[in-house]
Design an enzyme around this catalytic site. Structure first.
Site, mmCIF file in Angstrom:
data_model
loop_
_atom_site.group_PDB
_atom_site.id
_atom_site.type_symbol
_atom_site.label_atom_id
_atom_site.label_comp_id
_atom_site.label_asym_id
_atom_site.label_seq_id
_atom_site.Cartn_x
_atom_site.Cartn_y
_atom_site.Cartn_z
ATOM 1 N N ASP A 152 0.825 -1.213 0.000
ATOM 2 C CA ASP A 152 0.000 0.000 0.000
ATOM 3 C C ASP A 152 0.859 1.263 0.000
ATOM 4 O OD1 ASP A 152 -3.060 -1.016 0.921
ATOM 5 O OD2 ASP A 152 -1.408 -2.351 1.415
ATOM 6 N N ASP A 179 -1.537 -2.810 -4.035
ATOM 7 C CA ASP A 179 -1.810 -1.376 -3.920
ATOM 8 C C ASP A 179 -0.532 -0.577 -4.103
ATOM 9 O OD1 ASP A 179 -4.460 -1.915 -3.629
ATOM 10 O OD2 ASP A 179 -4.631 -1.197 -1.569
ATOM 11 N N TYR A 182 -1.961 3.896 -6.201
ATOM 12 C CA TYR A 182 -3.178 4.612 -5.794
ATOM 13 C C TYR A 182 -3.609 5.600 -6.879
ATOM 14 C CZ TYR A 182 -3.428 2.521 -1.211
ATOM 15 O OH TYR A 182 -3.563 1.614 -0.184
ATOM 16 N N ASN A 212 -6.722 -4.120 -4.319
ATOM 17 C CA ASN A 212 -8.004 -3.601 -4.793
ATOM 18 C C ASN A 212 -7.856 -2.299 -5.582
ATOM 19 O OD1 ASN A 212 -7.358 -2.838 -1.961
ATOM 20 N ND2 ASN A 212 -9.072 -1.440 -2.207
ATOM 21 N N HIS A 296 -2.993 -9.834 -0.771
ATOM 22 C CA HIS A 296 -3.293 -8.443 -0.441
ATOM 23 C C HIS A 296 -4.223 -8.341 0.762
ATOM 24 C CE1 HIS A 296 -3.559 -4.153 -0.833
ATOM 25 N NE2 HIS A 296 -4.885 -4.223 -0.870
ATOM 26 N N HIS A 306 -11.454 -3.225 7.294
ATOM 27 C CA HIS A 306 -11.540 -4.341 6.350
ATOM 28 C C HIS A 306 -11.946 -5.655 7.013
ATOM 29 C CE1 HIS A 306 -10.133 -1.760 3.211
ATOM 30 N NE2 HIS A 306 -8.992 -1.510 3.819
ATOM 31 N N HIS A 335 -3.341 -4.169 2.481
ATOM 32 C CA HIS A 335 -4.750 -3.784 2.571
ATOM 33 C C HIS A 335 -5.090 -2.974 3.819
ATOM 34 C CE1 HIS A 335 -8.682 -3.831 0.922
ATOM 35 N NE2 HIS A 335 -9.225 -4.726 1.713
ATOM 36 N N VAL A 336 -4.800 -3.502 4.995
ATOM 37 C CA VAL A 336 -5.033 -2.768 6.243
ATOM 38 C C VAL A 336 -3.841 -1.844 6.470
ATOM 39 C CG1 VAL A 336 -5.330 -2.932 8.732
ATOM 40 C CG2 VAL A 336 -6.402 -4.626 7.225
ATOM 41 N N HIS A 337 -4.112 -0.554 6.637
ATOM 42 C CA HIS A 337 -3.042 0.438 6.682
ATOM 43 C C HIS A 337 -2.475 0.557 8.097
ATOM 44 C CE1 HIS A 337 -5.011 2.384 2.912
ATOM 45 N NE2 HIS A 337 -4.513 1.186 2.681
#
Length: 430
Positions: A152, A179, A182, A212, A296, A306, A335-337
């Protein structure tokens, strides 16, 4: 294209964003400023045949893929050698383009070079003799080897801090669990992302999988998902027997790496499941005693962000038995920031023969951090923190590796979580 036109297109695209999970269901703290406009150049501000957005990736045994973009036609050729300015070898490749709404990409060139000697610095030029000289270093042939891991990323000031710390780590290969840019359908941000990472990505191989934010499908307008990702980031899927650029595997210095697709079909009757099953049967744990996987959407997650997503629980339900049966050592997710490390786990329980699950979706993207965790902390969750950072997975030998998560808080890389892992191939009880 005029900025006003892009604003209208982006607004229209975002109207359909319900079809793509962008994670807007919870509050995030303010992100840092985007770097893409003030610091990076538009594609067509460069010389028309000058290589830009240069990045490299592993491509089969002792080979490397060189990818770059030009705004005008130029030969897809790379000249290279082991001394500066002395290019004894050359290789030809292919050139493609893609269209997304009103955006037309530049000329995307892909050339595979090799065979290359391991642990060696090569000098290369792309396209024409007027290309600047780039350097790359091939990974070592055996242990030790160091992987940098960061998901991400995006292109903010936090991203810049993360990349600076990764570069200082003297890594051999970068692993990115989805990711990337962006861009979110605004295609010039794909260009500016690779302009930003080129100083690093042109020197060491970057191995990526999709998230995603790479889907970029707009129902009724642009139906094909992953158009930009598949055009710009070609990975060695064919070399690993995969039929899709969205999932593949590769081997380097005694480590077999699975790059899985959270946003393509993964059920028991899917092409990805059948490929994974066949790929795992080929793994020789004597030749590659370490086996790791990247996804991801995390299968284990105690952050409020999420939760309840099919890409997480559905893929886990389908594929966890395969990974457990193969004795995968670690699974890295994005995915999870935020950052979170679980103990060795299988079917939601601690299991000494299960993989360590690590969420590393804290590269620095513009959406900010996911700061809220579920309490009480699950027993299988060992360490969790909502800070930007990156990880380093250093495989020391056939039996031991050290995982370190470096926090970027206050622009200083702090080693905040350190753990030694033992290869499950060396554990007789497993």
């Amino acid at each position: 294209m005029a900025v006003d036109n892009w604003v209208m297109i982006l607004a229209l695209a975002l109207a359909f964003a319900g079809a793509v999970d962008f994670g807007f269901s919870y509050d995030r703290p303010p992100p840092r400023k985007s770097l893409s406009k003030p610091l990076l150049k538009d594609l067509y501000e460069h010389d028309s045949t000058s290589p830009q957005q240069v990045h490299i990736s592993l491509s089969g045994n002792n080979k490397m893929r060189i990818s770059w973009i030009t705004s005008d036609q130029t030969p897809a050729i790379v000249k290279y050698g082991s001394s500066p300015g002395d290019y004894k070898f050359s290789a030809n490749g292919s050139t493609t383009m893609y269209q997304y709404l009103e955006y037309n990409s530049g000329e995307i060139h892909d050339v595979v070079i090799g065979p290359l000697n391991p642990d060696t610095v090569y000098y290369y030029i792309c396209g024409t003799n007027y290309s600047p000289e780039f350097t790359l270093k091939t990974p070592p042939p055996r242990f030790p080897i160091k992987f940098a891991v960061s998901g991400d990323l995006g292109q903010t000031e936090w991203t810049n801090s993360t990349l600076q710390h990764i570069e200082e780590s003297n890594y051999d290969v970068l692993l990115l669990p989805g990711d990337l840019s962006y861009a979110d359908m605004y295609q010039p941000w794909w260009d500016t992302f690779v302009q930003m990472v080129q100083p690093m990505a042109s020197k060491r191989p970057w191995m990526v999988t999709q998230g995603n934010h790479e889907i970029e499908r707009i129902p009724g307008i642009h139906k094909e998902p992953f158009t930009s990702y598949n055009a710009r980031w070609v990975m060695p899927y064919e070399e690993s027997g995969s039929s899709s650029n969205l999932y593949y595997s590769f081997e380097v210095a005694g480590v077999h790496v699975l790059m899985l697709g959270s946003y393509t079909e993964f059920g028991h009757d899917s092409a990805q499941y059948n490929w994974l099953q066949a790929d795992l049967k080929k793994v020789d744990r004597i030749k590659t005693p370490w086996l790791i996987a990247l996804i991801h959407a995390p299968w284990y997650n105690s952050n409020e962000a999420h939760q309840g997503e099919y890409e997480s629980f559905g893929m886990k339900s389908s594929m966890e038995d395969l990974l457990y049966g193969a004795r995968v050592d670690a699974v890295f997710a994005g995915h999870v920031h935020a950052y979170e490390r679980f103990t060795q786990v299988y079917k939601d329980q601690a299991d000494k023969c299960g993989p360590v699950h690590i969420t590393i979706g804290d590269g620095g993207n513009r959406e900010g951090l996911a700061t809220k965790y579920i309490n009480p902390q699950p027993k299988i969750s060992v360490f969790r923190e909502a800070s930007f950072g990156h990880g380093e997975f250093e495989v020391v030998n056939a039996t031991h590796a050290q995982w370190t998560w470096h926090r970027n808080q206050d622009d200083v890389a702090v080693a905040s979580d350190v753990v030694w892992l033992t290869s499950l191939a060396s554990v007789s009880s497993c």
